[in-house]
Design an enzyme around this catalytic site. Sequence first.
Site, PDB file in Angstrom:
ATOM      1  N   SER A 139       0.841  -1.194   0.000  1.00  0.00           N
ATOM      2  CA  SER A 139       0.000   0.000   0.000  1.00  0.00           C
ATOM      3  C   SER A 139       0.880   1.249   0.000  1.00  0.00           C
ATOM      4  O   SER A 139       1.683   1.444  -0.910  1.00  0.00           O
ATOM      5  CB  SER A 139      -0.970  -0.026   1.191  1.00  0.00           C
ATOM      6  OG  SER A 139      -1.975   0.954   1.056  1.00  0.00           O
ATOM      7  N   GLU A 243      -1.971  -2.368  -7.781  1.00  0.00           N
ATOM      8  CA  GLU A 243      -3.142  -2.682  -6.956  1.00  0.00           C
ATOM      9  C   GLU A 243      -3.666  -1.386  -6.369  1.00  0.00           C
ATOM     10  O   GLU A 243      -2.978  -0.360  -6.371  1.00  0.00           O
ATOM     11  CB  GLU A 243      -2.781  -3.671  -5.845  1.00  0.00           C
ATOM     12  CG  GLU A 243      -1.744  -3.181  -4.844  1.00  0.00           C
ATOM     13  CD  GLU A 243      -2.297  -2.323  -3.710  1.00  0.00           C
ATOM     14  OE1 GLU A 243      -3.513  -2.415  -3.419  1.00  0.00           O
ATOM     15  OE2 GLU A 243      -1.524  -1.548  -3.121  1.00  0.00           O
ATOM     16  N   HIS A 314      -5.051  -5.270  -1.198  1.00  0.00           N
ATOM     17  CA  HIS A 314      -5.705  -5.150   0.107  1.00  0.00           C
ATOM     18  C   HIS A 314      -6.651  -6.325   0.340  1.00  0.00           C
ATOM     19  O   HIS A 314      -7.882  -6.194   0.377  1.00  0.00           O
ATOM     20  CB  HIS A 314      -6.459  -3.817   0.184  1.00  0.00           C
ATOM     21  CG  HIS A 314      -5.556  -2.630   0.266  1.00  0.00           C
ATOM     22  ND1 HIS A 314      -4.787  -2.200  -0.797  1.00  0.00           N
ATOM     23  CD2 HIS A 314      -5.288  -1.780   1.283  1.00  0.00           C
ATOM     24  CE1 HIS A 314      -4.100  -1.124  -0.441  1.00  0.00           C
ATOM     25  NE2 HIS A 314      -4.380  -0.860   0.814  1.00  0.00           N
TER      26      HIS A 314
END
Length: 344
Positions: A139, A243, A314
């Site tokens: 992330s 992502e 995630h």
Amino acid sequence: MQRREALAALGAVGAAMALPARLPAAATSRAKPPRLRTGDRVALVAPAGFYADQLDFQLVTEAMVAMGLVPVPQPHWKDRFGYLAGTDKNRAADLNAAFADRSVNAVMALRGGWGSQRMLPYLNWATIRANPKLLVGFSDITALHLAIQARAGFPTIHGPTAGSSWSKYSYAAFRDLAFDGKLPLYRNPIAEQDRLVQRQGRTQTLRPGKASGKLLGGNLTVLTSLVGTPWLPDFSGAILFLEDTDEAPYRIDRMLTQIGQAGILRRVAGVVFGQCTNCKPSDGSTSLFTLDEVLAQHLTPLGVPVYTGAMFGHIDNQFSLPVGCRAEIDADAGTIRLLEAPVA
């Protein structure tokens, strides 16, 4: 290790390093971090969002101990500065100290959020480059992964943060890389479903074929925010993996447009788009572009192998991807085969 030893590790303190006078040249070293072994000390840092819940932190230390590691929290992990885990300089000081500490074997981010990019100018890149260690997280930690590729050149691991749930699947994938130096073939597992045709865990081929190159990427939002800064590596011939989470399709569209017009997309050898968790139109409308349509519009015309739906992002069960290591993707089969281990 017994429980009291894990709790005693909560008081570990690292020393801050002086900041460099100017940015160093781009990385040229290909040194690799050492693999993890039972009993190794792992620095816990909070480079982005704050981590104030003591119970959650206890779960983190217990997870590290369960892996056979010794958690070494850095001094500012409990700090709070707005939504950040302390000031930019203090968060950077913890990371600098972790890389400078020769008793520490790896560095794990407690969580993501936002803020890693803010502290990049305060990192001591000469120290980091001279002390290759596995940095682990995903992330917002994408900013650190990519900056290390640009300024230090050694592999890191895009995988669970220390505060992740650490499912057995995720831990096994991480251990294969960090402890054992294996070269796994990543393919989405087939989940047991009461369906005639598999619906969950599917991959989708946008453009068939195989491609190999250095794995570079991570969170799309964070990568896009680095465009125009000195913290992006060269994407020529790379396998780009992306992502994201909680982004409406139009925002994914905007970010892919940005990195496309910045010249990143046309330089890559292949693309894997993993999970985009909760990436639906914010108003629930079905008359807008879907995420699949947006991805096809931007990625199919590249003329390189592309597939979507790989298990990273995630989600609870995720691949661990070695940033900066060579890999081969097969867009027809929906696989990522590692060609190079991230550890020595």
